[in-house]
Scaffold this motif. Structure first.
Motif, PDB file in Angstrom:
ATOM      1  N   LYS A  92       0.849  -1.186   0.000  1.00 47.72           N
ATOM      2  CA  LYS A  92       0.000   0.000   0.000  1.00 47.72           C
ATOM      3  C   LYS A  92       0.887   1.239   0.000  1.00 47.72           C
ATOM      4  O   LYS A  92       1.946   1.243   0.639  1.00 47.72           O
ATOM      5  N   GLN A  93       0.483   2.256  -0.719  1.00 47.38           N
ATOM      6  CA  GLN A  93       1.135   3.551  -0.643  1.00 47.38           C
ATOM      7  C   GLN A  93       0.123   4.572  -0.131  1.00 47.38           C
ATOM      8  O   GLN A  93      -1.083   4.348  -0.204  1.00 47.38           O
ATOM      9  N   TRP A  94       0.630   5.697   0.373  1.00 47.68           N
ATOM     10  CA  TRP A  94      -0.219   6.611   1.118  1.00 47.68           C
ATOM     11  C   TRP A  94      -0.077   8.048   0.658  1.00 47.68           C
ATOM     12  O   TRP A  94       1.008   8.490   0.281  1.00 47.68           O
ATOM     13  N   CYS A  95      -1.196   8.776   0.718  1.00 49.20           N
ATOM     14  CA  CYS A  95      -1.201  10.232   0.638  1.00 49.20           C
ATOM     15  C   CYS A  95      -1.345  10.745   2.067  1.00 49.20           C
ATOM     16  O   CYS A  95      -2.182  10.242   2.827  1.00 49.20           O
ATOM     17  N   ILE A  96      -0.537  11.735   2.436  1.00 46.92           N
ATOM     18  CA  ILE A  96      -0.492  12.199   3.817  1.00 46.92           C
ATOM     19  C   ILE A  96      -0.697  13.706   3.848  1.00 46.92           C
ATOM     20  O   ILE A  96      -0.058  14.448   3.088  1.00 46.92           O
ATOM     21  N   GLN A  97      -1.573  14.144   4.707  1.00 47.36           N
ATOM     22  CA  GLN A  97      -1.744  15.569   4.925  1.00 47.36           C
ATOM     23  C   GLN A  97      -0.439  16.096   5.517  1.00 47.36           C
ATOM     24  O   GLN A  97       0.155  15.470   6.398  1.00 47.36           O
ATOM     25  N   ASN A  98       0.055  17.238   4.989  1.00 42.13           N
ATOM     26  CA  ASN A  98       1.424  17.645   5.298  1.00 42.13           C
ATOM     27  C   ASN A  98       1.734  17.743   6.797  1.00 42.13           C
ATOM     28  O   ASN A  98       2.818  17.371   7.226  1.00 42.13           O
ATOM     29  N   ALA A 124      -5.270  20.853   2.685  1.00 40.80           N
ATOM     30  CA  ALA A 124      -3.953  20.270   2.921  1.00 40.80           C
ATOM     31  C   ALA A 124      -2.853  21.090   2.273  1.00 40.80           C
ATOM     32  O   ALA A 124      -1.740  20.629   2.132  1.00 40.80           O
ATOM     33  N   GLY A 125      -3.160  22.308   1.866  1.00 36.17           N
ATOM     34  CA  GLY A 125      -2.161  23.126   1.208  1.00 36.17           C
ATOM     35  C   GLY A 125      -2.108  22.835  -0.274  1.00 36.17           C
ATOM     36  O   GLY A 125      -2.848  22.007  -0.799  1.00 36.17           O
ATOM     37  N   LEU A 126      -1.217  23.511  -0.971  1.00 35.40           N
ATOM     38  CA  LEU A 126      -1.111  23.312  -2.408  1.00 35.40           C
ATOM     39  C   LEU A 126      -0.478  21.972  -2.742  1.00 35.40           C
ATOM     40  O   LEU A 126      -0.591  21.471  -3.839  1.00 35.40           O
ATOM     41  N   PHE A 127       0.224  21.374  -1.772  1.00 33.82           N
ATOM     42  CA  PHE A 127       0.919  20.111  -1.984  1.00 33.82           C
ATOM     43  C   PHE A 127       0.479  19.074  -0.958  1.00 33.82           C
ATOM     44  O   PHE A 127       0.212  19.402   0.196  1.00 33.82           O
ATOM     45  N   LEU A 128       0.446  17.837  -1.384  1.00 38.21           N
ATOM     46  CA  LEU A 128       0.251  16.709  -0.486  1.00 38.21           C
ATOM     47  C   LEU A 128       1.535  15.907  -0.458  1.00 38.21           C
ATOM     48  O   LEU A 128       2.408  16.084  -1.309  1.00 38.21           O
ATOM     49  N   LEU A 129       1.671  15.019   0.505  1.00 39.02           N
ATOM     50  CA  LEU A 129       2.804  14.107   0.557  1.00 39.02           C
ATOM     51  C   LEU A 129       2.347  12.741   0.069  1.00 39.02           C
ATOM     52  O   LEU A 129       1.251  12.293   0.393  1.00 39.02           O
ATOM     53  N   GLU A 130       3.207  12.086  -0.715  1.00 38.45           N
ATOM     54  CA  GLU A 130       2.871  10.763  -1.232  1.00 38.45           C
ATOM     55  C   GLU A 130       4.079   9.854  -1.078  1.00 38.45           C
ATOM     56  O   GLU A 130       5.210  10.252  -1.370  1.00 38.45           O
ATOM     57  N   THR A 131       3.831   8.627  -0.609  1.00 39.43           N
ATOM     58  CA  THR A 131       4.923   7.692  -0.351  1.00 39.43           C
ATOM     59  C   THR A 131       5.171   6.777  -1.543  1.00 39.43           C
ATOM     60  O   THR A 131       4.280   6.511  -2.351  1.00 39.43           O
ATOM     61  N   SER A 132       6.413   6.291  -1.616  1.00 39.86           N
ATOM     62  CA  SER A 132       6.786   5.210  -2.521  1.00 39.86           C
ATOM     63  C   SER A 132       7.912   4.438  -1.850  1.00 39.86           C
ATOM     64  O   SER A 132       8.546   4.936  -0.919  1.00 39.86           O
TER      65      SER A 132
END
Length: 222
Positions: A92-98, A124-132
């Protein structure tokens, strides 16, 4: 890396045990304490990556903690009181609120993802965080943490989002039948999720909390 979550659910603290030579990457300012054999290095990951983090609501720098000469311990916490969780990245990969990101394994690449207007209006701002990659990611929330399974569709207030599986589709919209109704309801914007996956919610909204406390403070003296 072994992560123990202490003092849950309202005053959570992440205790990370590192083997000799093992490292953990953390958001600047998240460290509470560490053993004397842990070395810290600060880096931005390059100018453009650092700027994307900055505009995404994160600090410009991240710190890497490495145990040397034996097992080491590092403690992490979030600025606001609440719970924490350890997410497994890989299958699983995730999007994270900054503001929810705390720390991660070096093998997990936590990128700042441009969300365009959708990201900006999501709260969440102009950018989100995404994992890999593969490894562990520690997130922290304001208030209690709730794990919700989306199977089809779900509507969630943007201020209560912490993290969600990257396979979920979402769009940001008004909470009421129209913009005036949404404004008067006090609910503002919501995220409409579609698909199947996990969403982590925080029971408190930091922006609303700040507004409430600010209104109770005496006016500043000029």
């Amino acid at each position: 890396m072994q992560v123990n979550l202490l003092y849950r659910p309202s005053q959570a603290l992440a205790q990370c045990w590192l083997q000799n030579g093992e490292s953990v990457v953390a958001e600047s300012g998240a460290m509470v304490g560490m053993s004397t054999n842990v070395q810290m290095q600060t880096q931005s990951g390059g100018l453009m990556k650092g700027l994307k983090r900055l505009f995404g609501g994160e600090s410009f720098f991240r710190n890497t903690f490495t145990a040397q000469g034996g097992q080491g311990e590092v403690l992490f916490a979030t600025p606001l009181c609440g719970d924490m969780a350890v997410l497994e990245a890989g299958h699983k990969q995730w999007c994270i609120q900054n503001s929810a990101y705390v720390a991660s394994s070096p093998s997990v690449d936590v990128k700042t993802k441009t969300g365009g207007f959708k990201g900006m209006f999501s709260g969440a701002g102009l950018f989100l965080l995404e994992t890999s990659g593969m490894g562990q990611v520690v997130i922290g929330t304001f208030g209690a943490l709730e794990q919700v399974q989306v199977d089809g569709s779900m509507v969630i207030d943007t201020g209560h989002l912490a993290a969600w599986e990257s396979t979920l589709q979402y769009k940001v919209g008004k909470s009421g039948s129209g913009w005036i109704a949404s404004f008067l309801s006090g609910e503002g914007l919501v995220c409409h999720f579609e698909g199947q996956g996990t969403v982590y919610l925080q029971s408190r909204n930091a922006a609303e909390y700040g507004s409430t406390i600010g209104a109770l403070l005496p006016p500043r003296q000029q």
